[in-house]
Design an enzyme around this catalytic site. Structure first.
Site, PDB file in Angstrom:
ATOM      1  N   TYR A  97      48.818  31.976   1.310  1.00  0.00           N
ATOM      2  CA  TYR A  97      47.814  31.384   2.065  1.00  0.00           C
ATOM      3  C   TYR A  97      47.963  29.951   2.151  1.00  0.00           C
ATOM      4  CZ  TYR A  97      44.319  35.062   2.227  1.00  0.00           C
ATOM      5  OH  TYR A  97      43.551  36.139   2.563  1.00  0.00           O
TER       6      TYR A  97
ATOM      7  N   LYS B 117      53.743  42.862  -7.390  1.00  0.00           N
ATOM      8  CA  LYS B 117      54.792  43.551  -6.978  1.00  0.00           C
ATOM      9  C   LYS B 117      56.152  42.965  -7.322  1.00  0.00           C
ATOM     10  CE  LYS B 117      56.244  46.383  -3.881  1.00  0.00           C
ATOM     11  NZ  LYS B 117      55.778  47.849  -3.953  1.00  0.00           N
TER      12      LYS B 117
ATOM     13  N   ASP C 194      50.730  48.440  -4.931  1.00  0.00           N
ATOM     14  CA  ASP C 194      50.532  49.661  -4.046  1.00  0.00           C
ATOM     15  C   ASP C 194      49.674  50.813  -5.107  1.00  0.00           C
ATOM     16  OD1 ASP C 194      52.908  49.774  -5.303  1.00  0.00           O
ATOM     17  OD2 ASP C 194      54.040  50.713  -3.899  1.00  0.00           O
TER      18      ASP C 194
ATOM     19  N   ASP D  11      42.899  39.576  -1.816  1.00  0.00           N
ATOM     20  CA  ASP D  11      42.171  39.686  -0.669  1.00  0.00           C
ATOM     21  C   ASP D  11      42.092  41.141  -0.431  1.00  0.00           C
ATOM     22  OD1 ASP D  11      40.560  38.728   1.561  1.00  0.00           O
ATOM     23  OD2 ASP D  11      42.783  38.967   2.876  1.00  0.00           O
TER      24      ASP D  11
ATOM     25  N   ASP E 134      38.374  43.949  -1.161  1.00  0.00           N
ATOM     26  CA  ASP E 134      37.948  44.652   0.065  1.00  0.00           C
ATOM     27  C   ASP E 134      37.758  46.049  -0.051  1.00  0.00           C
ATOM     28  OD1 ASP E 134      37.154  42.430   1.645  1.00  0.00           O
ATOM     29  OD2 ASP E 134      38.050  43.222   3.441  1.00  0.00           O
TER      30      ASP E 134
HETATM   31  C1  IPM Z   1      37.833  36.428   1.849  1.00  0.00           C
HETATM   32  C2  IPM Z   1      38.032  36.259   3.468  1.00  0.00           C
HETATM   33  C3  IPM Z   1      39.034  34.954   3.694  1.00  0.00           C
HETATM   34  C4  IPM Z   1      40.129  35.065   2.912  1.00  0.00           C
HETATM   35  C5  IPM Z   1      39.052  34.731   5.284  1.00  0.00           C
HETATM   36  C6  IPM Z   1      37.752  34.495   5.912  1.00  0.00           C
HETATM   37  C7  IPM Z   1      40.077  33.492   5.416  1.00  0.00           C
HETATM   38  O1  IPM Z   1      38.768  37.450   3.962  1.00  0.00           O
HETATM   39  O2  IPM Z   1      37.039  35.572   1.514  1.00  0.00           O
HETATM   40  O3  IPM Z   1      38.390  37.417   1.514  1.00  0.00           O
HETATM   41  O4  IPM Z   1      41.116  35.902   3.586  1.00  0.00           O
HETATM   42  O5  IPM Z   1      40.496  34.655   1.829  1.00  0.00           O
HETATM   43 MG    MG Z   2      38.995  38.889   2.544  1.00  0.00          MG
END
Ligand code: IPM
Ligand code: MG
Length: 360
Positions: free
Chosen positions: A146, A195, A227, A251, A255
């Site tokens: 990032y 990884k 993975d 990240d 999710d």
């Molecule tokens: C998160 C989001 C952010 C990230 C985006 C909005 C830049 O997906 O907080 O997970 O990737 O960190």
């Molecule tokens: Mg995210």
């Protein structure tokens, strides 16, 4: 106690869910005798519309001067919003990344919990979900891909893009220490995800995590390749306590973990630095498709406010009061649309906020 809180309502459903979280916080302050001062700042699309940039220096200074930041969500529809016609460094998300960096928020805590009351929403087979799960994803937030150098060039008529993944041992050590500290307060297990079969940054990650582990003899440490971790999250989520990982892996895995709970509208998060300061936000996004309709689920933001009370202000009783109110509202059968199931009463964002505040 005086609580000086900067709020970032942001974009999409952000303003509605932050409004409801404030409602609940105000009730807590009233009941427990605290005084809260809120200062709003603009970030993301809301800031672009007014200032032409997703975050101003003034906004950063305001956030820095606060004890903690409570955020809704930022960003819009990436295929239709004019914000995404701007240069990448002027888009809504750049504001959030700049704020994380400016406030040195290197430790991102994302709990993924299967609520008993919402177990039916879990997309996993019952034979897997019946074991329940309660994990904390600890994601490094200010390093790695990032924030490495990036550029797009053209060489001999061929376009080429470069992103760099860098970690130094100090960046790894400080997030590892936070991860082990949190594990000590939980089930004392850390799964460090990397990884290391391919990446040098992961091999250093693994070495430094092993060093830090020596100071935590009570914590069981295991290493897992990213993975495999993605598979294990759907195969046997109950095995995890703390998942410790770098920025990009965190990240993606966070999710995935929130999705397997079946109720992403319930999941809070905290981003912390080395002090008591933190930024608290729901794990979900700005949901522009339902913005302004008063149907969003404010619970993740309300639970983020609870994390704020716990981590930035050491107000555990007050945080417990919020967590209990959430449990009670669910037990009483109230649901927003995203977590609705048969036999429950469907309510909107404002009403959910009222119901929660009543239960404080
Ligand atoms: C998160 C989001 C952010 C990230 C985006 C909005 C830049 O997906 O907080 O997970 O990737 O960190
Ligand atoms: Mg995210």
């Amino acid at each position: 106690m005086n609580l000086n809180i900067t709020c970032i309502p942001g974009d999409g459903i952000g303003p509605e869910i932050v409004r409801e979280a404030k409602k609940v916080l105000d009730k807590v302050a009233e009941k427990f005798g605290h005084h809260i001062t809120y200062t709003d700042i603009l970030m993301g699309g809301a800031s672009i519309d007014v200032h032409g940039v997703p975050l101003t220096e003034e906004a950063i200074a305001t956030a820095k001067a606060a004890d903690a930041v409570l955020m809704g969500s930022i960003g819009g529809d990436t295929s239709t919003s004019p914000w995404y016609k701007l240069a990448p460094n002027l888009r809504p998300e750049a504001g959030l990344l700049a704020l994380r960096k400016a406030l040195n928020l290197f430790a991102n805590l994302r709990p993924a919990v299967l609520y008993d009351e919402l177990a039916g929403a879990c997309p996993l087979k019952e034979e897997i979900s019946k074991a329940g799960f309660d994990m904390m994803i600890m994601r490094e937030l200010t390093g790695g891909l990032y924030f490495g150098e990036r550029k797009t060039v053209e060489e001999n008529g061929v376009r080429k893009a470069i992103d760099t993944l860098t970690y130094d041992e100090n960046e790894i050590r400080r997030i590892a220490i936070k991860g082990f500290d949190i594990a000590m307060k939980r089930k004392k297990k850390v799964t460090s995800v990397d990884k290391a079969n391919v990446l040098d940054s992961s091999r250093l990650w693994r070495a430094v995590v092993n060093e830090v582990a020596k100071d935590y003899p009570e914590v069981t440490l295991e290493h897992m390749l990213v993975d495999n971790c993605a598979m294990q999250l759907v195969k046997d989520p109950a095995q995890f306590d703390v998942i410790l990982t770098e920025n990009m892996f965190g990240d993606i895995l966070s999710d995935e973990a929130s999705m397997v709970t079946g109720s992403i509208g319930m999941l809070a998060s905290a981003s912390l630095n080395d002090t008591k300061f933190g930024l608290y936000e729901p794990s979900h996004g700005s949901a522009p498709d339902i913005a302004g309709k008063d149907i969003a689920n404010p619970i993740a933001t309300v639970l983020s406010a609870s994390m704020m009370l716990r981590y930035s202000f050491d107000l555990d009783k007050e945080a417990d009061a919020i967590d209990q109110a959430v449990k009670k509202v669910l037990q009483d059968g109230y649901r927003t649309g995203d977590i609705m199931s048969e036999g429950c009463k469907q309510v909107g964002c404002t009403e959910m906020g009222d119901l929660l505040a009543e239960r404080i």
